[in-house]
Design a protein around this motif. Sequence first.
Motif, PDB file in Angstrom:
ATOM      1  N   TYR A  86       0.818  -1.213   0.000  1.00  0.00           N
ATOM      2  CA  TYR A  86       0.000   0.000   0.000  1.00  0.00           C
ATOM      3  C   TYR A  86       0.850   1.261   0.000  1.00  0.00           C
ATOM      4  O   TYR A  86       0.496   2.258  -0.643  1.00  0.00           O
ATOM      5  CB  TYR A  86      -0.952  -0.007   1.206  1.00  0.00           C
ATOM      6  N   GLN A 110      -5.450  -2.544   7.662  1.00  0.00           N
ATOM      7  CA  GLN A 110      -6.825  -2.344   7.200  1.00  0.00           C
ATOM      8  C   GLN A 110      -7.088  -0.885   6.875  1.00  0.00           C
ATOM      9  O   GLN A 110      -7.803  -0.565   5.919  1.00  0.00           O
ATOM     10  CB  GLN A 110      -7.816  -2.841   8.261  1.00  0.00           C
ATOM     11  N   ASP A 111      -6.499   0.023   7.655  1.00  0.00           N
ATOM     12  CA  ASP A 111      -6.629   1.455   7.364  1.00  0.00           C
ATOM     13  C   ASP A 111      -5.991   1.786   6.016  1.00  0.00           C
ATOM     14  O   ASP A 111      -6.554   2.552   5.225  1.00  0.00           O
ATOM     15  CB  ASP A 111      -5.966   2.288   8.458  1.00  0.00           C
ATOM     16  N   LYS A 113      -5.596  -0.158   3.529  1.00  0.00           N
ATOM     17  CA  LYS A 113      -6.412  -0.749   2.471  1.00  0.00           C
ATOM     18  C   LYS A 113      -7.511   0.207   2.033  1.00  0.00           C
ATOM     19  O   LYS A 113      -7.898   0.236   0.858  1.00  0.00           O
ATOM     20  CB  LYS A 113      -7.025  -2.068   2.981  1.00  0.00           C
ATOM     21  N   VAL A 114      -8.018   0.989   2.979  1.00  0.00           N
ATOM     22  CA  VAL A 114      -9.044   1.995   2.677  1.00  0.00           C
ATOM     23  C   VAL A 114      -8.399   3.277   2.163  1.00  0.00           C
ATOM     24  O   VAL A 114      -8.867   3.888   1.199  1.00  0.00           O
ATOM     25  CB  VAL A 114      -9.883   2.301   3.938  1.00  0.00           C
ATOM     26  N   LEU A 118      -8.612   5.505  -1.611  1.00  0.00           N
ATOM     27  CA  LEU A 118      -9.267   6.785  -1.323  1.00  0.00           C
ATOM     28  C   LEU A 118      -8.392   7.936  -1.812  1.00  0.00           C
ATOM     29  O   LEU A 118      -8.884   8.904  -2.412  1.00  0.00           O
ATOM     30  CB  LEU A 118      -9.517   6.908   0.179  1.00  0.00           C
ATOM     31  N   LEU A 134     -10.598   9.497   8.128  1.00  0.00           N
ATOM     32  CA  LEU A 134     -10.668   8.043   8.259  1.00  0.00           C
ATOM     33  C   LEU A 134     -10.770   7.640   9.721  1.00  0.00           C
ATOM     34  O   LEU A 134     -11.590   6.787  10.093  1.00  0.00           O
ATOM     35  CB  LEU A 134      -9.433   7.404   7.617  1.00  0.00           C
ATOM     36  N   LYS A 138     -14.016   5.866  11.789  1.00  0.00           N
ATOM     37  CA  LYS A 138     -13.885   4.627  12.564  1.00  0.00           C
ATOM     38  C   LYS A 138     -14.434   4.810  13.973  1.00  0.00           C
ATOM     39  O   LYS A 138     -15.155   3.953  14.487  1.00  0.00           O
ATOM     40  CB  LYS A 138     -12.419   4.202  12.636  1.00  0.00           C
ATOM     41  N   TYR A 143     -19.577   5.944   7.662  1.00  0.00           N
ATOM     42  CA  TYR A 143     -19.073   5.326   6.445  1.00  0.00           C
ATOM     43  C   TYR A 143     -19.004   6.384   5.350  1.00  0.00           C
ATOM     44  O   TYR A 143     -19.983   7.083   5.076  1.00  0.00           O
ATOM     45  CB  TYR A 143     -19.960   4.159   6.041  1.00  0.00           C
TER      46      TYR A 143
END
Length: 215
Positions: A86, A110-111, A113-114, A118, A134, A138, A143
């Motif tokens: 990433y 996981q962050d 990945k978003v 974005l 972000l 959370k 969302y």
Amino acid sequence: MGKSKEELIARLILNTGRHIRPFSLNQIADDIISLSKYVGGLKEVSRLIGKSVDILRQFLSVKKLPKDIIELVKIRKIDKLQDVRYLNQFNSNDQKVVVNEIISGNLNTQDLKVLAPLRKRVKDNSITTLIKELKESKDKKIYLFFFKSKSKENSNKIKLKLQNLLGKENVINLEVSEEVYKLSLNEKGLKSIRNLAKENNLTLKKYFIKLISNL
């Protein structure tokens, strides 16, 4: 003295087949490069250690990072293969900010990945702003959806249409900056849009694209 072919094979089998690795990602990349020179390419390395060429290239992607970040990989401050994957999707300025957030424990895989996709969609905001949004989403279970629309209607009218569709209380906010819209939904809003996508036999992404095109 350089490592023998047999030693390199043993080291790579040991380090590419487990989550807890004795060596850093940079050391693994170095071993892949060395063994590749011995045997004539990644395909043969893949055959010898039982890992796909794609996986080997993921390890080698460490070498695409800036030198200062590679130094952090060497001392295992950055030590997850997915994190490296990433990180390579950000520009050099963004990478510095993201790396500091990873090391401080504020961002996890996981962050990223978003955040990585974005960032590709939202180029006007600073990376610091996107990370902040972000984190807030959370914490509050909000969302976020980002989309482009050339609609001539103002954002308030578009927001009203979405509220009529998803429920007024479920649409937290809608902001616009140069045709890029940021839609904030609560959990019920997300559930509503998922149900609508299901009713239309579409994935959430495809339904959202269809929905926005009709605004």
